[in-house]
Structures are given as structure tokens and as C-alpha cells.
Design a protein around this motif. Sequence first.
Motif, PDB file in Angstrom:
ATOM      1  N   LEU A   4       0.846  -1.187   0.000  1.00 58.94           N
ATOM      2  CA  LEU A   4       0.000   0.000   0.000  1.00 58.94           C
ATOM      3  C   LEU A   4       0.882   1.238   0.000  1.00 58.94           C
ATOM      4  O   LEU A   4       1.797   1.342   0.813  1.00 58.94           O
ATOM      5  CB  LEU A   4      -0.918   0.007   1.232  1.00 58.94           C
ATOM      6  CG  LEU A   4      -1.796   1.246   1.408  1.00 58.94           C
ATOM      7  CD1 LEU A   4      -2.856   1.305   0.302  1.00 58.94           C
ATOM      8  CD2 LEU A   4      -2.467   1.240   2.782  1.00 58.94           C
ATOM      9  N   GLU A   5       0.603   2.162  -0.910  1.00 60.49           N
ATOM     10  CA  GLU A   5       1.336   3.420  -0.959  1.00 60.49           C
ATOM     11  C   GLU A   5       0.685   4.405   0.017  1.00 60.49           C
ATOM     12  O   GLU A   5      -0.506   4.704  -0.091  1.00 60.49           O
ATOM     13  CB  GLU A   5       1.305   4.003  -2.378  1.00 60.49           C
ATOM     14  CG  GLU A   5       1.915   3.108  -3.439  1.00 60.49           C
ATOM     15  CD  GLU A   5       3.427   3.026  -3.332  1.00 60.49           C
ATOM     16  OE1 GLU A   5       4.032   3.989  -2.799  1.00 60.49           O
ATOM     17  OE2 GLU A   5       3.996   2.016  -3.779  1.00 60.49           O
ATOM     18  N   LEU A  11       4.099   0.247   1.927  1.00 62.04           N
ATOM     19  CA  LEU A  11       3.958  -0.647   3.078  1.00 62.04           C
ATOM     20  C   LEU A  11       3.644  -2.060   2.591  1.00 62.04           C
ATOM     21  O   LEU A  11       2.608  -2.299   1.956  1.00 62.04           O
ATOM     22  CB  LEU A  11       2.852  -0.162   4.004  1.00 62.04           C
ATOM     23  CG  LEU A  11       2.982   1.263   4.551  1.00 62.04           C
ATOM     24  CD1 LEU A  11       1.790   1.585   5.453  1.00 62.04           C
ATOM     25  CD2 LEU A  11       4.295   1.447   5.303  1.00 62.04           C
ATOM     26  N   MET A  12       4.534  -2.991   2.903  1.00 61.49           N
ATOM     27  CA  MET A  12       4.305  -4.390   2.556  1.00 61.49           C
ATOM     28  C   MET A  12       3.517  -5.058   3.688  1.00 61.49           C
ATOM     29  O   MET A  12       3.802  -4.830   4.865  1.00 61.49           O
ATOM     30  CB  MET A  12       5.641  -5.108   2.358  1.00 61.49           C
ATOM     31  CG  MET A  12       6.607  -4.376   1.431  1.00 61.49           C
ATOM     32  SD  MET A  12       5.956  -4.114  -0.242  1.00 61.49           S
ATOM     33  CE  MET A  12       6.018  -5.783  -0.879  1.00 61.49           C
ATOM     34  N   GLU A  62      10.566  -5.080   4.360  1.00 62.39           N
ATOM     35  CA  GLU A  62      10.446  -4.835   2.920  1.00 62.39           C
ATOM     36  C   GLU A  62       9.681  -3.556   2.592  1.00 62.39           C
ATOM     37  O   GLU A  62       9.454  -3.265   1.411  1.00 62.39           O
ATOM     38  CB  GLU A  62       9.770  -6.034   2.262  1.00 62.39           C
ATOM     39  CG  GLU A  62      10.579  -7.318   2.355  1.00 62.39           C
ATOM     40  CD  GLU A  62       9.849  -8.507   1.758  1.00 62.39           C
ATOM     41  OE1 GLU A  62      10.148  -8.840   0.600  1.00 62.39           O
ATOM     42  OE2 GLU A  62       8.987  -9.075   2.454  1.00 62.39           O
ATOM     43  N   SER A  63       9.276  -2.810   3.605  1.00 69.51           N
ATOM     44  CA  SER A  63       8.597  -1.527   3.361  1.00 69.51           C
ATOM     45  C   SER A  63       9.627  -0.424   3.155  1.00 69.51           C
ATOM     46  O   SER A  63      10.718  -0.451   3.713  1.00 69.51           O
ATOM     47  CB  SER A  63       7.687  -1.161   4.546  1.00 69.51           C
ATOM     48  OG  SER A  63       6.582  -2.030   4.620  1.00 69.51           O
ATOM     49  N   THR A  64       9.252   0.550   2.360  1.00 69.05           N
ATOM     50  CA  THR A  64      10.115   1.703   2.127  1.00 69.05           C
ATOM     51  C   THR A  64       9.586   2.891   2.913  1.00 69.05           C
ATOM     52  O   THR A  64       8.549   2.818   3.564  1.00 69.05           O
ATOM     53  CB  THR A  64      10.164   2.054   0.641  1.00 69.05           C
ATOM     54  OG1 THR A  64       8.844   2.476   0.209  1.00 69.05           O
ATOM     55  CG2 THR A  64      10.602   0.864  -0.196  1.00 69.05           C
ATOM     56  N   THR A 174      18.006  -1.883   8.558  1.00 65.92           N
ATOM     57  CA  THR A 174      17.036  -0.789   8.656  1.00 65.92           C
ATOM     58  C   THR A 174      17.773   0.532   8.456  1.00 65.92           C
ATOM     59  O   THR A 174      18.824   0.744   9.044  1.00 65.92           O
ATOM     60  CB  THR A 174      16.351  -0.803  10.034  1.00 65.92           C
ATOM     61  OG1 THR A 174      15.863  -2.114  10.315  1.00 65.92           O
ATOM     62  CG2 THR A 174      15.191   0.185  10.077  1.00 65.92           C
ATOM     63  N   PRO A 175      17.248   1.438   7.625  1.00 61.41           N
ATOM     64  CA  PRO A 175      17.961   2.696   7.357  1.00 61.41           C
ATOM     65  C   PRO A 175      18.297   3.453   8.635  1.00 61.41           C
ATOM     66  O   PRO A 175      17.488   3.519   9.567  1.00 61.41           O
ATOM     67  CB  PRO A 175      16.968   3.484   6.497  1.00 61.41           C
ATOM     68  CG  PRO A 175      16.148   2.429   5.822  1.00 61.41           C
ATOM     69  CD  PRO A 175      16.016   1.331   6.829  1.00 61.41           C
TER      70      PRO A 175
END
Length: 259
Positions: A4-5, A11-12, A62-64, A174-175
Motif C-alpha cells: 500500500l502506498e 507498506l508491505m 520490505e517496506s520503504t 534498517t535505514p
Amino acid sequence: MPQLEVDGAALMYDDEGPRDGDAAPLVFIHGWTANRHRWDHQVAHFAGDRRVIRLDLRGHGESTGAGVKTVAELAQDVVALLDHLEVDRFVPVGHSMGGMISQTLALAHPDRVERMVLVNSIGRMTYSRGRGLLMAASTLVPFKLFVAANIQRAFAPGYPREQIREYVRASAGTPREVVMTLYGAMRAFDVLDRAGEITAPTLMVHGYHDIQLPVGQMLRMAKAYPDAEVRIIDAGHELPVERPAELTAVLDRFLSPVA
């Protein structure tokens, strides 16, 4: 894999289990630097009988995405996902920072939270002077060492070292911006004075050996809740993976009246 954007983030998530039951969906929310697979044992158990949803929080797994500065903003992402999936009533199950998100959801959307489960979580971060100095000093070391130090101390003595190293490696992916910003967000998190407003039946499960968020802090929170049940398990801070079967059994007993 569905995603979902939301406000610049992808969001995975997983959405499993039957849709035709009467029980409210379970929404599993992981903690700081973790991902949705912390809940593999619990999801495998519950998805056979009821709808189960889990996600990788913004910037995790896996979410950005990045840019969130508060626990409340992460809670907004969860609400956006549930609205997208057309889920009204639900049961948040949150570990550590995920429990902070769960409490935020219960306060902001009391009509939607049917029950709640907090795993190794608290309502207010409280440090002794010595621990506060130690935590502040830890942010001055190199990033990977900072992450490793925090993850290693999350497990109870005796947990297999190779498995701990795997969790350290995953967390270090994780960033940096996400890790450090949300570290500050957790330190600033405080809803303890509003705990009396959360009327949903709540299960608080904690590891006896948790030194990240000590059990005494959870018990202080439990006293403030109108309807809280407490269970202590012989584990550290990472209950979902240290004692997965025991945690699942405790959740099952708590959720059975509405299953």
C-alpha cells in the motif's frame, strides 16, 4: 506480495485467514528495527481460524519510506492500511514499539479496538540516572555497533548466539535515519497518564529477563489500566521468537472468548 502506498512509503503487508468469521481480525505490529516475520509462529497458528493482518512498518523489513518522527505517525500508517482493507473493529497485537503503536491506536480509535495485546511493551519510558547515561552514550558509537549492542541485550541469557547474530544483521539493514529517529520517538513516548482511558480488555505479556523495557515498568502500566491481564514468561525482550509457542498459547487463551 500486496503493498500500500501511503505518504511516500510502500507498506508491505500480509492479509491471511478466513473473512467470514465473527471474530475481529488480529493486527500484528512488530517492534523497532524488526519486521512482520517476528510473528511467523503466531500468524501460522491463528490464520487457520480468523483473519490475520501484519505489516512491515515504514522503513522496516520490505517496506520503504522514512520521515516519521513519532509513534503516532506510525499508528496513522496502520490505520491507513486497515481503512484500505475495509477493517473496522480489530485486535492490535504489538511487540515493544508495536505495543506503543497499539496503545496509540486504542486511545485515538477506542470504538475500533475490541481487545489489545501488549508484548514486552510499556506506556512510558523511564530511566534511572545510570541507565539514562548508558543509553545516551550508546548513540555516540558507530551505527552498526549501536544496533548490535541494543539487539544483543534484548535476548535472555542462553539464547543461541548465531540466531542473535541473524537478528542483528537484519536490524542493521534498517535505514539509519529510521533507526535513530524512532529511537528518539520511543524515548519520548508517554501515554501512562492516559492509560485509564483505555477500556478495551488488554493482555500484557512480558519477559521476566527483559532489560530493554523492565518488567517493573510494565506492572506500573498494568495498575493504571481498567481491564488488564498480566502474564510473565521466562524470556527476554524478544518473546515472539524466544518463546513462540508459549506466547501463542497465552494469546490463544486470552482471545478464545471472542474467537
